[in-house]
Enzyme design. Structure first.
Site, mmCIF file in Angstrom:
data_model
loop_
_atom_site.group_PDB
_atom_site.id
_atom_site.type_symbol
_atom_site.label_atom_id
_atom_site.label_comp_id
_atom_site.label_asym_id
_atom_site.label_seq_id
_atom_site.Cartn_x
_atom_site.Cartn_y
_atom_site.Cartn_z
ATOM 1 C CE LYS A 70 83.568 33.480 32.506
ATOM 2 N NZ LYS A 70 82.618 32.622 33.234
ATOM 3 C CG ASN A 71 85.357 30.695 35.084
ATOM 4 O OD1 ASN A 71 84.491 31.571 35.045
ATOM 5 N ND2 ASN A 71 85.416 29.719 34.208
ATOM 6 N NE ARG A 119 75.435 27.564 35.652
ATOM 7 C CZ ARG A 119 74.954 26.978 36.750
ATOM 8 N NH1 ARG A 119 73.676 27.110 37.018
ATOM 9 N NH2 ARG A 119 75.735 26.319 37.567
ATOM 10 C CB CYS A 172 72.985 28.267 30.741
ATOM 11 S SG CYS A 172 74.343 27.092 30.711
ATOM 12 N NE ARG A 232 76.606 24.876 34.014
ATOM 13 C CZ ARG A 232 77.194 26.001 33.626
ATOM 14 N NH1 ARG A 232 76.754 26.626 32.584
ATOM 15 N NH2 ARG A 232 78.196 26.521 34.328
ATOM 16 N N PRO A 233 72.637 21.720 37.341
ATOM 17 C CG PRO A 233 72.814 19.461 37.871
ATOM 18 C CD PRO A 233 72.965 20.428 36.733
ATOM 19 C CB VAL A 234 73.083 24.160 42.512
ATOM 20 C CG1 VAL A 234 73.589 25.117 41.451
ATOM 21 C CG2 VAL A 234 71.596 24.397 42.809
ATOM 22 C CG ASP A 235 72.822 17.681 42.545
ATOM 23 O OD1 ASP A 235 73.039 18.274 41.479
ATOM 24 O OD2 ASP A 235 73.424 16.635 42.860
ATOM 25 C CD GLN A 236 76.929 16.285 44.257
ATOM 26 O OE1 GLN A 236 77.794 15.982 45.079
ATOM 27 N NE2 GLN A 236 75.846 15.535 44.062
ATOM 28 N NE ARG A 246 77.706 35.489 31.000
ATOM 29 C CZ ARG A 246 77.170 34.378 31.495
ATOM 30 N NH1 ARG A 246 76.266 33.714 30.802
ATOM 31 N NH2 ARG A 246 77.502 33.921 32.667
HETATM 32 C C1 EPZ Z 1 82.542 26.132 36.279
HETATM 33 O O1 EPZ Z 1 81.142 26.006 36.160
HETATM 34 C C2 EPZ Z 1 82.946 27.237 35.324
HETATM 35 N N1 EPZ Z 1 82.308 28.491 35.745
HETATM 36 C C3 EPZ Z 1 82.527 26.855 33.902
HETATM 37 O O2 EPZ Z 1 82.991 27.880 33.037
HETATM 38 C C4 EPZ Z 1 83.210 25.546 33.525
HETATM 39 O O3 EPZ Z 1 82.788 25.155 32.243
HETATM 40 C C5 EPZ Z 1 82.851 24.465 34.545
HETATM 41 O O4 EPZ Z 1 83.202 24.917 35.877
HETATM 42 C C6 EPZ Z 1 83.578 23.154 34.285
HETATM 43 O O5 EPZ Z 1 84.962 23.377 34.307
HETATM 44 C C7 EPZ Z 1 82.833 29.165 36.798
HETATM 45 O O6 EPZ Z 1 83.819 28.767 37.392
HETATM 46 C C8 EPZ Z 1 82.151 30.450 37.156
HETATM 47 P P1 EPZ Z 1 80.572 22.336 37.460
HETATM 48 P P2 EPZ Z 1 80.317 25.108 37.228
HETATM 49 O O7 EPZ Z 1 79.746 22.513 38.677
HETATM 50 O O8 EPZ Z 1 81.000 25.126 38.523
HETATM 51 C C9 EPZ Z 1 77.404 18.841 37.146
HETATM 52 C C10 EPZ Z 1 82.817 29.425 31.307
HETATM 53 O O9 EPZ Z 1 82.678 29.291 30.088
HETATM 54 N N2 EPZ Z 1 76.939 19.284 38.470
HETATM 55 O O10 EPZ Z 1 82.019 22.009 37.604
HETATM 56 O O11 EPZ Z 1 78.891 25.517 37.146
HETATM 57 C C11 EPZ Z 1 77.136 19.855 36.039
HETATM 58 O O12 EPZ Z 1 75.835 19.677 35.522
HETATM 59 C C12 EPZ Z 1 82.004 28.600 32.279
HETATM 60 O O13 EPZ Z 1 83.636 30.230 31.846
HETATM 61 C C13 EPZ Z 1 75.956 18.548 39.132
HETATM 62 O O14 EPZ Z 1 75.464 17.539 38.631
HETATM 63 O O15 EPZ Z 1 80.467 23.672 36.582
HETATM 64 C C14 EPZ Z 1 78.207 19.539 35.029
HETATM 65 O O16 EPZ Z 1 77.770 18.474 34.216
HETATM 66 C C15 EPZ Z 1 81.015 27.717 31.544
HETATM 67 N N3 EPZ Z 1 75.536 18.976 40.360
HETATM 68 C C16 EPZ Z 1 79.385 19.062 35.874
HETATM 69 O O17 EPZ Z 1 78.835 18.745 37.167
HETATM 70 C C17 EPZ Z 1 76.049 20.091 40.977
HETATM 71 O O18 EPZ Z 1 75.627 20.408 42.104
HETATM 72 C C18 EPZ Z 1 80.482 20.099 36.081
HETATM 73 O O19 EPZ Z 1 79.833 21.291 36.504
HETATM 74 C C19 EPZ Z 1 77.036 20.830 40.279
HETATM 75 C C20 EPZ Z 1 77.472 20.406 39.037
#
Ligand code: EPZ
Length: 417
Positions: free
Chosen positions: A22-23, A92, A116, A121-125, A397
């Site tokens: 999926k990912n 997301r 969620c 789940r911020p997207v600031d980065q 999902r």
């Molecule tokens: C991906 O989510 C996966 N989803 C998630 O899988 C997975 O749990 C996660 O990576 C961690 O491995 C997909 O690939 C579609 P992150 P993502 O950005 O990219 C923080 C599942 O069950 N962060 O790596 O959204 C964030 O809050 C899903 O299949 C910021 O602070 O996760 C978190 O604490 C759930 N700012 C950490 O980083 C940002 O701009 C890791 O999040 C982005 C993230």
């Protein structure tokens, strides 16, 4: 609303073909926006999230056709670079259209994903990186409004946080930028390397994907290609844990053990016999599992997406396991439901202490998020009596026909409305 009815006690036995990841499939589908030619993806899993993203891409003008697990996507023209709230809030990962839309169209309007069940789940980065590449970004009425009228330019980006989709979004945006982009402190998940393989087959110049430093030399245009989606390492891990929790034997084909080393190590520590060969993983569990302790962290450490499943294993194991979640701030919702099944779990901040009990007792429980749902299925399979799991749309999902696959392995599980 569908529910899953499970009668526990059967040991899972048999063989299963693993589905596509999926990912990996979700970012790969978004990569179609980078070219006017057709992108053919094989081994695409049949999941709710894939259907949601197809609907979102269709709104933008992407045409698609599907034959079994092969999906053709063509963004000959991107008519409307908009990702509306009603679709984004259900998935997301829709944020992954932002980078490609900016690179291809020079503009994008993407709803902020919102939080969620597992965290804010911020997207600031994502936004910080795109701004460094020359995008003008504003947030208006819950939408990210992004423009890059003169295109994107290469930049050196240092991620403050290791983010999987952040790395993927910026990697895709950089493919069509003027000049070279270097992403430092990049995420190293295998799905990122899978995306890079596809992008390079489309004519991109991505190096270092799967390491902490990814470099992308921008090119003028990308072409279509055909790419096979990598196996789903989390589905693989989920079924391995289910077999271990029910003292079964399982052979998984189409699997990639190399992307699951931390999980396989923990399964062996719990007493499972795990053998691997190219494309194949075999597991046998002949006695009650031993408790394991673990700490989630970015790849190649133990994956947060396998934390809930191991909590179900620890719940019926011999001993006490300490589970620490370092990636998301609220990813213990499954523990509250497992207690209804008799699990002995104490939570303190981001740490859960799980004291194994000889057996869980079936009860009615509620799924709260995708991987929590999977952990409740495992708890129900390993428990005694009947477990009824509500809100299993979370499960659909990310797992392709999970009850059919488990039934083939001898589980007493069926979907009821
Ligand atoms: C991906 O989510 C996966 N989803 C998630 O899988 C997975 O749990 C996660 O990576 C961690 O491995 C997909 O690939 C579609 P992150 P993502 O950005 O990219 C923080 C599942 O069950 N962060 O790596 O959204 C964030 O809050 C899903 O299949 C910021 O602070 O996760 C978190 O604490 C759930 N700012 C950490 O980083 C940002 O701009 C890791 O999040 C982005 C993230």
């Amino acid at each position: 609303m569908d529910k899953l009815l499970i009668r526990g006690g059967a040991s899972l036995k048999g063989e299963l073909q693993v589905s596509g990841a999926k990912n990996a499939a979700l970012p790969l589908m978004c990569a179609c926006l980078l070219t006017p030619q057709t992108l053919r993806l094989a081994n695409v899993p049949e999941l709710r999230d894939v259907a949601t993203l197809l609907a979102l891409l269709g709104r933008m003008g992407v045409t698609s056709s599907r034959r079994g697990h092969t999906l053709d996507l063509c963004a000959a023209t991107v008519t409307e670079p908009l990702a509306p709230y009603e679709l984004v809030r259900t998935m997301r990962a829709s944020i992954l259209v932002l980078g490609p839309l900016l690179a291809r169209r020079g503009e994008a309007r993407v709803s902020l994903p919102g939080g969620c069940a597992i965290g804010s789940r911020p997207v600031d980065q994502h936004l910080k990186g795109l701004q460094a590449m020359g995008a003008e970004i504003a947030v208006e009425e819950g939408y990210i409004v992004a423009r890059a009228a003169r295109g994107l330019r290469g930049a050196r980006l240092v991620m403050d946080v290791v983010t999987v989709t952040g790395t993927e979004n910026l990697m895709m945006a950089a493919c069509l930028a003027r000049g070279t982009t270097v992403i430092e402190n990049a995420a190293r998940e295998p799905e990122i390397a899978d995306l890079a393989r596809c992008l390079n087959a489309m004519g991109a110049r991505v190096g270092g994907a799967g390491t902490a430093v990814v470099s992308v030399e921008g090119v003028e245009v990308l072409s279509g290609t055909a790419h096979q989606v990598m196996p789903d390492r989390i589905e693989t891990g989920t079924f391995l844990v289910a077999a271990a929790a029910t003292r079964g034997t399982l052979r998984l084909t189409g699997a990639d053990a190399g992307s699951l080393e931390a999980v396989i190590d923990k399964l062996r520590e719990s007493g499972a016999e795990v053998a691997t060969a190219p494309g194949e993983i075999r597991l046998a569990m002949n006695a009650r599992p031993r408790s394991v302790s673990l700490r989630t962290a970015p790849y190649p450490a133990f994956p947060t997406d396998m934390q809930a499943q191991f909590m179900a294993l620890d719940a019926i194991a011999e001993g006490t396991g300490v589970i620490t979640e370092t990636v998301f701030e609220n990813r213990f919702m499954h523990a509250l439901e497992m207690r209804r099944l008799g699990a002995q779990i104490e939570i303190s901040g981001n740490t859960a202490v799980v004291r194994g009990v000889p057996a869980l007792q079936g009860a009615a429980v509620m799924a709260t998020d995708l991987r929590a749902s999977a952990s409740l299925v495992i708890a129900g399979l390993a428990g005694r009596g009947e477990t009824l799991i509500d809100r299993i749309y979370h499960l659909d999902r990310g797992y392709e026909r999970i009850e059919e696959k488990l039934s083939r392995l001898g589980a007493d599980i069926r979907r009821v409305t």
